[in-house]
Design a protein around this motif. Structure first.
Motif, PDB file in Angstrom:
ATOM      1  N   ARG A 142       0.863  -1.178   0.000  1.00 14.19           N
ATOM      2  CA  ARG A 142       0.000   0.000   0.000  1.00 14.19           C
ATOM      3  C   ARG A 142       0.896   1.223   0.000  1.00 14.19           C
ATOM      4  N   ARG A 143       0.591   2.137  -0.874  1.00 13.81           N
ATOM      5  CA  ARG A 143       1.323   3.400  -0.917  1.00 13.81           C
ATOM      6  C   ARG A 143       0.357   4.522  -0.569  1.00 13.81           C
ATOM      7  N   ARG A 144       0.882   5.511   0.105  1.00 11.78           N
ATOM      8  CA  ARG A 144       0.072   6.685   0.401  1.00 11.78           C
ATOM      9  C   ARG A 144       0.311   7.690  -0.708  1.00 11.78           C
ATOM     10  N   ALA A 145      -0.714   8.113  -1.361  1.00 10.06           N
ATOM     11  CA  ALA A 145      -0.707   9.087  -2.450  1.00 10.06           C
ATOM     12  C   ALA A 145      -0.537   8.396  -3.798  1.00 10.06           C
ATOM     13  N   ARG A 146      -1.255   8.881  -4.743  1.00  8.21           N
ATOM     14  CA  ARG A 146      -1.273   8.328  -6.110  1.00  8.21           C
ATOM     15  C   ARG A 146       0.104   8.400  -6.771  1.00  8.21           C
ATOM     16  N   ARG A 147       0.778   9.525  -6.610  1.00 11.54           N
ATOM     17  CA  ARG A 147       2.093   9.711  -7.219  1.00 11.54           C
ATOM     18  C   ARG A 147       3.073   8.645  -6.741  1.00 11.54           C
ATOM     19  N   ARG A 148       3.047   8.351  -5.459  1.00 11.13           N
ATOM     20  CA  ARG A 148       3.943   7.323  -4.904  1.00 11.13           C
ATOM     21  C   ARG A 148       3.580   5.929  -5.402  1.00 11.13           C
ATOM     22  N   ALA A 149       2.297   5.669  -5.553  1.00 11.82           N
ATOM     23  CA  ALA A 149       1.872   4.364  -6.054  1.00 11.82           C
ATOM     24  C   ALA A 149       2.308   4.178  -7.502  1.00 11.82           C
ATOM     25  N   ILE A 150       2.163   5.212  -8.323  1.00 12.61           N
ATOM     26  CA  ILE A 150       2.608   5.128  -9.715  1.00 12.61           C
ATOM     27  C   ILE A 150       4.123   4.946  -9.772  1.00 12.61           C
TER      28      ILE A 150
END
Length: 124
Positions: free
Chosen positions: A43-51
């Protein structure tokens, strides 16, 4: 990568408490499908980090023969991933599509998917 946990909760994939806490913390779950089973990656916090994590995972796999990028709504995420990964696969082997309505109903808007096929190692 899913952008919101709301649709996973409505589909019964996660519980109400998980969805509530995940939404408060702005979690973007990353999952993979291996041998026909969905497995959580992280799980990543924030969309930018997940991408960023998605692109890093693809880079770690190396020797990519074909790359397929998909989205439920909005191409912005797939375009960002395509820009980052375009050097890893031949240009004529990078494909983009929209995920179908069944997956869209379960994953929700702005979900992203990366599929790939690796090159076979040459025998030594």
């Amino acid at each position: 990568m899913v952008d919101t946990l709301k649709y996973l909760e409505m589909g019964g994939r996660i519980g109400q408490a998980q969805a509530f806490l995940g939404s408060l913390l702005n979690f973007k779950p990353i999952v993979c499908i291996r041998d026909g089973e969905v497995q959580p990656v992280e799980r990543r916090r924030a969309r930018r980090r997940a991408i960023s994590r998605l692109t890093a995972t693809v880079r770690e796999l190396a020797a990519i023969r074909m790359l397929h990028l998909s989205h439920t709504t909005g191409r912005a995420g797939t375009m960002a991933i395509r820009d980052e990964l375009s050097s890893l696969a031949p240009p004529d082997q990078i494909f983009e599509s929209r995920l179908g309505p069944v997956l869209g109903a379960h994953l929700g808007p702005n979900a992203l998917s990366v599929g790939l096929s690796r090159s076979r190692p040459t025998p030594t």
